[in-house]
Design an enzyme around this catalytic site. Structure first.
Site, PDB file in Angstrom:
ATOM      1  N   LYS A 185       0.824  -1.216   0.000  1.00  0.00           N
ATOM      2  CA  LYS A 185       0.000   0.000   0.000  1.00  0.00           C
ATOM      3  C   LYS A 185       0.850   1.255   0.000  1.00  0.00           C
ATOM      4  O   LYS A 185       0.480   2.259  -0.605  1.00  0.00           O
ATOM      5  CB  LYS A 185      -0.962  -0.019   1.173  1.00  0.00           C
ATOM      6  CG  LYS A 185      -2.076  -1.021   0.930  1.00  0.00           C
ATOM      7  CD  LYS A 185      -3.139  -0.976   1.979  1.00  0.00           C
ATOM      8  CE  LYS A 185      -4.199  -2.015   1.685  1.00  0.00           C
ATOM      9  NZ  LYS A 185      -4.770  -2.546   2.921  1.00  0.00           N
ATOM     10  N   LYS A 208      -7.601 -15.094  -9.926  1.00  0.00           N
ATOM     11  CA  LYS A 208      -8.868 -15.190  -9.219  1.00  0.00           C
ATOM     12  C   LYS A 208      -9.690 -13.915  -9.369  1.00  0.00           C
ATOM     13  O   LYS A 208      -9.177 -12.870  -9.762  1.00  0.00           O
ATOM     14  CB  LYS A 208      -8.637 -15.535  -7.755  1.00  0.00           C
ATOM     15  CG  LYS A 208      -7.888 -14.493  -6.956  1.00  0.00           C
ATOM     16  CD  LYS A 208      -7.880 -14.907  -5.481  1.00  0.00           C
ATOM     17  CE  LYS A 208      -7.537 -13.720  -4.611  1.00  0.00           C
ATOM     18  NZ  LYS A 208      -7.687 -13.947  -3.192  1.00  0.00           N
ATOM     19  N   LYS A 216     -11.858  -7.412  -6.889  1.00  0.00           N
ATOM     20  CA  LYS A 216     -12.439  -6.148  -7.369  1.00  0.00           C
ATOM     21  C   LYS A 216     -11.411  -5.252  -8.047  1.00  0.00           C
ATOM     22  O   LYS A 216     -11.754  -4.472  -8.919  1.00  0.00           O
ATOM     23  CB  LYS A 216     -13.231  -5.419  -6.301  1.00  0.00           C
ATOM     24  CG  LYS A 216     -12.555  -5.186  -5.002  1.00  0.00           C
ATOM     25  CD  LYS A 216     -13.590  -4.665  -3.982  1.00  0.00           C
ATOM     26  CE  LYS A 216     -13.115  -4.956  -2.571  1.00  0.00           C
ATOM     27  NZ  LYS A 216     -14.149  -5.039  -1.597  1.00  0.00           N
TER      28      LYS A 216
END
Ligand code: TRP
Length: 358
Positions: free
Chosen positions: A117, A223, A226
């Site tokens: 992040k 996979k 979002k």
């Protein structure tokens, strides 16, 4: 209440950062629904965690509501489980401050999710493993318009508090969260041993048993997620959903009997296995094996079968979203139950740490 307390405490949270997709449903939500009868379950929406990436306030607010509606529509039952919003429990914020006194900035900086992040916040690409020293230098020197906020660093403390304040025993999370859970265990041990107490149980990851479900995306590899843009959302309407499935990546088709299956096709079969009957799956497997398969038919079938799962959920989501009264009631009772337990733990923590009345 006292018999309820004998059940193991299961807790899990989801960050309110977008709508739930089929991967969330099969990977987590559908399992939560089954667990409600056997465990003392707490499920919550981690809106404080969502703040670490500085969302638009309107979007944050709307997301909390939509995820809550999706949770409930998918079968989480406020009469069985404690369902709440993290920010409704102020005890969490206070204990976050207290626990941070026992957390090292080094161990937080070494956390994989932090590095990922922080790189994103700084607009850097590349792997998290290369050149830590230069990376740390960049974090410290970063300008305010590209900064790494302290909330991002202390994300694992907050998550540990979510778990420890409820004295949870089992935490169902995906692989990407296991490092956070390991830190939680370490913080629990550290607190217990620093103060010579036995306050926090060490939470374990919840093992569902059986083989893990893989919910692939529609873009041929990997996979469903979002951030990948390959998702089927629970609230996709029929038209959108059919279109997405019909556009899924395929290959040229088998030309020889019993050919191996390529990844995009294996992914479609994996989705079919989750949503369809064994007979239908077998029928398409046979058609693949003898080269008579038409991917268009496979996709049509897949879209119909997915819709059978998602349509009732979507309809309930819409009903629930229109009923603010109901949502308020659910959250008020969830917060009351979660706060009662959190307040008890926080009082113990304060007492242990020496914050006491005169
Ligand atoms: N960090 C988790 C995620 O991103 C969400 C979360 C917050 C959580 N607090 C938690 C999960 C406590 C389990 C337990 O998925």
């Amino acid at each position: 209440m006292s018999t309820e307390n004998k059940k193991e405490i299961v807790l899990s949270g989801i960050r309110s950062t977008g709508n739930l997709h089929l991967g969330n449903y099969y990977g987590a939500l559908s399992k939560f629904v089954k667990m409600q009868d056997d465990y003392d379950c707490l499920f919550f929406i981690a809106d404080l965690h969502a703040l670490t990436t500085n969302p638009d306030p309107e979007a944050l607010h709307a997301n909390v509501k939509s995820i809550l509606a999706e949770y409930l529509a998918a079968g989480l039952d406020p009469d069985k489980a404690t369902i709440f919003v993290q920010s409704d429990i102020p005890e969490i914020s206070e204990m976050y401050l207290l626990l941070n006194m026992h957390v090292g900035i080094g161990e937080l900086m070494r956390t994989a999710s932090f590095k990922d992040k922080a790189r994103k916040a700084l607009g850097l690409s590349g792997s998290t493993d290369d050149n830590d020293a230069a990376f740390e230098h960049q974090i410290i020197g970063a300008e305010t318009n590209k900064r790494v906020n302290a909330g991002l660093l202390t994300y694992p403390t907050l998550m540990a508090v979510d778990i420890l304040i409820q004295k949870a025993n089992k935490v169902p999370v995906g692989k990407d969260q296991l490092q956070h859970l390991e830190l939680t265990r370490r913080f629990a041990r550290r607190f217990n041993s620093f103060y010579g107490v036995d306050l926090f149980p060490e939470p374990e990851s919840f093992d569902f048993g059986g083989k893990p479900v893989k919910v692939p995306g529609l873009d041929g590899s990997g996979k469903m997620g979002k951030s990948e843009g390959n998702c089927i959302y629970l609230i996709d309407d029929e038209k959108v959903l059919r279109k997405k499935v019909m556009r899924a990546v395929t290959d040229q088709g088998p030309t020889e009997p019993n050919s191996p299956v390529s990844e995009p096709i294996a992914n479609l079969f994996a989705l079919l296995e989750l949503t369809s009957t064994p007979e239908v799956v077998q029928q398409f497997r046979d058609a693949y094996a003898d080269c008579s398969i038409r991917y268009g038919d496979l996709k049509k079938q897949l879209a119909e079968d997915i819709l059978k799962v998602t349509t009732p959920i979507r309809e309930r989501v819409n009903d629930i979203l229109a009923d603010d009264e109901y949502l308020r009631k659910v959250l008020a009772s969830g917060a009351e139950k979660a706060r009662e337990r959190a307040a008890k733990t926080l009082a113990e923590v304060r007492q242990i740490m020496g914050i006491r009345k005169f």
